[in-house]
Design a protein around this motif. Structure first.
Motif, PDB file in Angstrom:
ATOM      1  N   LEU A  62      13.807 -11.468  16.057  1.00  0.00           N
ATOM      2  CA  LEU A  62      12.433 -11.933  16.253  1.00  0.00           C
ATOM      3  C   LEU A  62      12.015 -11.459  17.628  1.00  0.00           C
ATOM      4  N   ALA A  63      11.071 -10.538  17.665  1.00  0.00           N
ATOM      5  CA  ALA A  63      10.685  -9.892  18.913  1.00  0.00           C
ATOM      6  C   ALA A  63       9.410 -10.459  19.502  1.00  0.00           C
ATOM      7  N   ALA A  64       8.543 -11.065  18.676  1.00  0.00           N
ATOM      8  CA  ALA A  64       7.264 -11.571  19.174  1.00  0.00           C
ATOM      9  C   ALA A  64       6.777 -12.680  18.255  1.00  0.00           C
ATOM     10  N   SER A  65       5.943 -13.538  18.813  1.00  0.00           N
ATOM     11  CA  SER A  65       5.401 -14.633  18.019  1.00  0.00           C
ATOM     12  C   SER A  65       4.165 -15.199  18.697  1.00  0.00           C
ATOM     13  N   CYS A  66       3.343 -15.862  17.911  1.00  0.00           N
ATOM     14  CA  CYS A  66       2.274 -16.699  18.426  1.00  0.00           C
ATOM     15  C   CYS A  66       1.920 -17.718  17.357  1.00  0.00           C
ATOM     16  N   THR A  67       1.244 -18.765  17.774  1.00  0.00           N
ATOM     17  CA  THR A  67       0.896 -19.863  16.884  1.00  0.00           C
ATOM     18  C   THR A  67      -0.619 -19.956  16.772  1.00  0.00           C
TER      19      THR A  67
END
Length: 156
Positions: A62-67
């Motif tokens: 998992l390299a990137a995320s946002c909510t």
């Protein structure tokens, strides 16, 4: 790591351990929830129709995320608005466009949920962070205020 392909999707329960670890790249040393608590919070989160945790995976990481939270609203003809939080890219994968990719997917989901705006706040004063949001199409147009129960992160 020279991988440039990012597979983006909505997070599921199986992503929670890796997501909790990814958040350390947002706030190193931040208190982590237990997996049981994370699963409970994730289930409550899913009750917010249209909301999503977007994750981007590359090379099995998992390299990137946002909510994205879709907030019901009684102005603007009853159209909701989107609030984007917890924008993070793993430090090994920065400056490859991954953060922008998950951010723009969150905005696309906000538009699909009929949001009249998508907004986010950052406590960062770093030029590269502000330029990142501007480069993703956001404008710095409002003044934000907050009241906190937990001390803010310091971004030097």
């Amino acid at each position: 790591m020279s991988t440039t392909f990012l597979d983006t999707r909505e997070a599921n329960r199986r992503d929670l351990p890796a997501l909790i670890e990814l958040y350390q790249h947002l706030a190193e040393g931040d208190e982590q929830p237990s997996l049981d608590l994370a699963e409970e919070v994730f289930e409550r989160f899913k009750a917010y129709e249209g909301s999503a945790i977007i994750v981007g995976q590359t090379a099995g990481v998992l390299a990137a995320s946002c909510t994205l939270i879709v907030v019901p609203n009684l102005t603007r003809g009853g159209r909701p608005y989107g609030l984007i939080e917890n924008v993070v890219t793993h430090s090994d994968f920065r400056n490859r466009g991954f953060g922008k990719q998950v951010l723009l997917q969150a905005v696309d989901l906000a538009w699909k949920a009929d949001c009249y705006k998508a907004m986010l706040m950052t406590g960062s004063k770093k030029r590269e962070t502000l330029d990142f949001y501007l480069g993703a199409g956001f404008e710095q147009s409002k003044t934000g205020f907050q009241m906190r129960r937990v001390a803010a992160r310091h971004d030097d």
